[in-house]
Design a protein around this motif. Structure first.
Motif, PDB file in Angstrom:
ATOM      1  N   THR A   1       0.763  -1.211  -0.036  1.00  0.00           N
ATOM      2  CA  THR A   1       0.040   0.056  -0.057  1.00  0.00           C
ATOM      3  C   THR A   1       0.833   1.437  -0.017  1.00  0.00           C
ATOM      4  OG1 THR A   1      -0.113  -0.192   2.348  1.00  0.00           O
ATOM      5  CG2 THR A   1      -2.009  -1.153   1.257  1.00  0.00           C
ATOM      6  N   HIS A   2       2.124   1.225   0.691  1.00  0.00           N
ATOM      7  CA  HIS A   2       2.734   2.311   0.714  1.00  0.00           C
ATOM      8  C   HIS A   2       4.136   2.049   1.293  1.00  0.00           C
ATOM      9  CE1 HIS A   2       1.114   2.611   4.525  1.00  0.00           C
ATOM     10  NE2 HIS A   2       1.997   3.412   5.297  1.00  0.00           N
ATOM     11  N   VAL A   3       4.914   3.024   1.269  1.00  0.00           N
ATOM     12  CA  VAL A   3       6.593   2.782   1.422  1.00  0.00           C
ATOM     13  C   VAL A   3       7.072   2.576   2.681  1.00  0.00           C
ATOM     14  CG1 VAL A   3       7.074   5.512   1.537  1.00  0.00           C
ATOM     15  CG2 VAL A   3       8.621   3.636   0.323  1.00  0.00           C
ATOM     16  N   HIS A   4       6.197   3.021   3.522  1.00  0.00           N
ATOM     17  CA  HIS A   4       6.454   2.995   5.248  1.00  0.00           C
ATOM     18  C   HIS A   4       7.373   1.560   5.481  1.00  0.00           C
ATOM     19  CE1 HIS A   4       4.279   6.659   6.618  1.00  0.00           C
ATOM     20  NE2 HIS A   4       5.132   6.931   6.162  1.00  0.00           N
ATOM     21  N   ARG A   5       7.908   1.541   6.502  1.00  0.00           N
ATOM     22  CA  ARG A   5       8.965   0.280   6.924  1.00  0.00           C
ATOM     23  C   ARG A   5       8.006  -0.771   7.227  1.00  0.00           C
ATOM     24  NH1 ARG A   5      14.489   0.150   8.724  1.00  0.00           N
ATOM     25  NH2 ARG A   5      14.471   2.109   8.315  1.00  0.00           N
ATOM     26  N   ASP A   6       6.979  -0.614   7.843  1.00  0.00           N
ATOM     27  CA  ASP A   6       6.110  -1.705   8.596  1.00  0.00           C
ATOM     28  C   ASP A   6       5.259  -2.270   7.295  1.00  0.00           C
ATOM     29  OD1 ASP A   6       4.886   0.917   8.419  1.00  0.00           O
ATOM     30  OD2 ASP A   6       3.380   0.325   9.759  1.00  0.00           O
ATOM     31  N   HIS A   7       4.949  -1.790   6.429  1.00  0.00           N
ATOM     32  CA  HIS A   7       4.336  -2.291   5.021  1.00  0.00           C
ATOM     33  C   HIS A   7       5.404  -2.940   4.039  1.00  0.00           C
ATOM     34  CE1 HIS A   7       0.875  -0.259   6.347  1.00  0.00           C
ATOM     35  NE2 HIS A   7       1.586   0.608   7.204  1.00  0.00           N
ATOM     36  N   TYR A   8       6.452  -2.194   3.676  1.00  0.00           N
ATOM     37  CA  TYR A   8       7.373  -2.301   2.686  1.00  0.00           C
ATOM     38  C   TYR A   8       8.583  -3.399   2.945  1.00  0.00           C
ATOM     39  CZ  TYR A   8       9.211  -1.371  -1.988  1.00  0.00           C
ATOM     40  OH  TYR A   8       9.858  -1.208  -3.306  1.00  0.00           O
TER      41      TYR A   8
ATOM     42  N   GLY B   1      -4.498  -0.218   3.566  1.00  0.00           N
ATOM     43  CA  GLY B   1      -3.320   0.242   4.200  1.00  0.00           C
ATOM     44  C   GLY B   1      -3.427   1.268   5.574  1.00  0.00           C
ATOM     45  N   ASP B   2      -2.905   2.447   5.446  1.00  0.00           N
ATOM     46  CA  ASP B   2      -2.876   3.322   6.428  1.00  0.00           C
ATOM     47  C   ASP B   2      -3.892   4.478   6.083  1.00  0.00           C
ATOM     48  OD1 ASP B   2      -1.451   1.743   7.857  1.00  0.00           O
ATOM     49  OD2 ASP B   2       0.353   3.248   8.106  1.00  0.00           O
ATOM     50  N   HIS B   3      -4.562   4.465   5.002  1.00  0.00           N
ATOM     51  CA  HIS B   3      -5.458   5.687   4.539  1.00  0.00           C
ATOM     52  C   HIS B   3      -6.590   5.789   5.648  1.00  0.00           C
ATOM     53  CE1 HIS B   3      -7.400   8.666   2.142  1.00  0.00           C
ATOM     54  NE2 HIS B   3      -8.263   7.955   1.557  1.00  0.00           N
TER      55      HIS B   3
ATOM     56  N   GLY C   1      -1.589  11.423   0.621  1.00  0.00           N
ATOM     57  CA  GLY C   1      -1.774  11.941   1.858  1.00  0.00           C
ATOM     58  C   GLY C   1      -0.981  11.338   2.858  1.00  0.00           C
ATOM     59  N   HIS C   2      -1.233  10.175   3.194  1.00  0.00           N
ATOM     60  CA  HIS C   2      -0.251   9.415   4.508  1.00  0.00           C
ATOM     61  C   HIS C   2       0.822   9.505   3.662  1.00  0.00           C
ATOM     62  CE1 HIS C   2       0.906   7.080   7.619  1.00  0.00           C
ATOM     63  NE2 HIS C   2       1.168   5.908   6.709  1.00  0.00           N
ATOM     64  N   THR C   3       1.049   9.141   2.476  1.00  0.00           N
ATOM     65  CA  THR C   3       2.272   9.139   1.668  1.00  0.00           C
ATOM     66  C   THR C   3       2.106   9.665   0.422  1.00  0.00           C
ATOM     67  OG1 THR C   3       2.431   6.821   0.859  1.00  0.00           O
ATOM     68  CG2 THR C   3       3.558   7.416   3.144  1.00  0.00           C
TER      69      THR C   3
HETATM   70 ZN   LIG Z   1       2.105   4.026   7.127  1.00  0.00          ZN
END
Ligand SMILES: [Zn+2]
Length: 338
Positions: free
Chosen positions: A81-88, A201-203, A182-184
C-alpha cells in the motif's frame, strides 16, 4: 478462527471468503502490530503488504502461511500500500531471497529514490521541514535519540510501479488499485468492489488518525491531498474496512467521516491558536492537545513530537493555501498570521 478480542493476537483469520488477515509484530511502536492480508490462489498466494522486516515478524508470517498450507516461496506477489517500513521492508527482504514480485504505487518513486540516497543524514527532508516549522529543538532531540542506533536502509525500487487506477486480477477477483495520496504521496488502497472489501493500508484506520506526509520526499500540501483522498473513498459505495492497523469492521464511510471531522476540528484549533500571540507551527503545536489523552507536546517522545509538529504545519499550510491565513518566511522559519 473467529476474530480475537485483541486484533494484534497472532494467527490467521479469515475475514471474508478466501481473504486472511495476518497480524505481524512491530518493534516498540504505538501502532502495536501491522495486518498483512493473504489471498490464496491455487499453488500461490498474493499478499497485500509485507510487514516490518524483523525476525519475529518473519516467523509469524511463516507460521500463519503454514496454517493455509503455504511457504514463503509460494508468495507470488506483494501488493504494497505504501513505502513505510512496516508495510514495505519485509516484502523487500523476502524478494531478496525468493525473487517475489513486488509492486508499489508510482507516487512513491521520489520517496524511494530519496530514501536510497545515503549521501545525506537520515530523515534530512523531515528535519529541514521541522526547522521551517520553527522546531529546531525537536531536530536536536531526534538526533540525540537516534544516536548509536543502526540506520539500516530498507528502500529499493519495486518490480513494478503501479499507475493507479489499475485493475489487478487476483484469485478470481479484481482488485482495483486507487491512488490515495496524503499519508504518503504514493499511497494506494486496493478495492474489491464485488466482494465489498477495501484493503485500506493506512489511509483509513479505525480510531487512529494516520500521520500525514512523513516520508523522504513529502509533497507541498500533504493534508490537502489527504482530505481529497478521503472524499474520493467516501464517494464510493460503502464496503468493509480491512485496515493495516486495527480490527476489520464495516466502517469505511464511518471511519472517513470521523477523520474528516477530526481534521476540521484540528484546522479550527490551529487557526484559533494564532490568536494567542504565536506564529510558528512548533508554537501552535505546543498549544494543542495530542493523542486521544490530550497530552502536551512536551510530554511526547521526540519522534511523536516530530509527527505532531509536521501535522500542525500541514494544517497551517492548508489554511494558508485556502487564503484563511497568511504565511511569511523570516530566517528560514515560516510564520503564520490570521
Ligand atoms: Zn504508514
Amino acid at each position: 478462527v473467529s476474530a480475537p478480542e485483541d486484533w494484534t493476537a497472532p494467527g490467521t483469520f479469515e475475514v471474508a471468503p478466501g481473504v486472511y488477515r495476518i497480524p505481524l509484530p512491530m518493534p516498540n511502536d504505538g501502532l502495536r502490530a501491522v495486518n498483512v492480508y493473504a489471498l490464496p490462489q491455487g499453488e500461490r498466494v498474493v499478499m497485500i503488504d509485507g510487514g516490518w522486516a524483523l525476525a519475529q515478524a518473519r516467523e509469524r508470517l511463516v507460521a500463519a502461511l503454514a496454517e493455509l498450507g503455504y511457504g514463503l516461496a509460494a508468495v507470488s506477489r506483494f501488493l504494497v500500500t505504501h513505502v513505510h517500513r512496516d508495510h514495505y521492508s519485509q516484502a523487500v527482504a523476502i524478494r531478496r531471497e525468493f525473487g517475489t514480485r513486488l509492486s508499489l504505487g508510482g507516487g512513491e518513486e521520489p520517496s524511494v529514490l530519496a530514501g536510497m540516497d545515503d549521501s545525506g543524514p537520515r530523515l534530512s527532508a523531515q528535519f529541514a521541514r521541522l526547522r521551517e516549522y520553527g522546531a529546531a529543538e525537536v531536530v536536536t532531540r531526534m538526533t540525540a535519540a537516534m544516536e548509536g542506533r543502526q540506520a539500516e536502509r530498507y528502500l529499493e525500487p519495486p518490480d513494478d510501479w503501479l499507475r493507479a487506477p489499475v485493475d489487478i486480477p487476483v484469485a478470481g477477483r479484481t482488485l482495483r488499485a486507487i491512488a490515495t495520496p496524503g499519508h504518503t504521496q504514493g499511497h494506494l488502497v486496493y478495492r474489491d468492489a464485488a466482494a465489498g472489501l477495501l484493503f485500506a493500508g493506512d489511509h483509513v484506520l479505525p480510531h487512529i488518525t494516520p500521520s500525514i506526509g512523513f516520508e523522504p520526499a513529502p509533497g507541498p500540501l500533504p493534508l490537502g491531498d489527504y482530505l481529497e483522498s478521503l472524499r474520493l473513498v467516501r464517494a464510493l459505495p460503502d464496503t468493509r474496512l480491512l485496515p493495516a492497523h486495527g480490527p476489520v469492521c464495516a466502517c469505511v464511510h464511518g471511519g472517513v467521516d470521523e477523520l474528516l471531522a477530526h481534521h476540521a476540528a484540528r484546522l479550527d484549533a490551529a487557526a484559533g491558536a494564532l490568536a494567542h500571540g504565536v506564529s510558528t507551527a512548533y508554537e501552535v503545536a505546543g498549544l494543542l492537545g495530542w493523542t486521544r489523552h490530550n497530552r502536551a507536546l512536551a510530554d511526547l517522545d521526540p519522534f511523536n513530537q516530530l509527527l505532531a509538529v509536521n501535522e500542525t504545519g500541514a494544517h497551517l499550510d492548508l489554511l494558508a493555501a485556502q487564503g484563511k491565513l497568511t504565511r511569511s518566511t523570516a530566517d528560514g522559519v515560516l510564520h503564520y498570521t490570521s
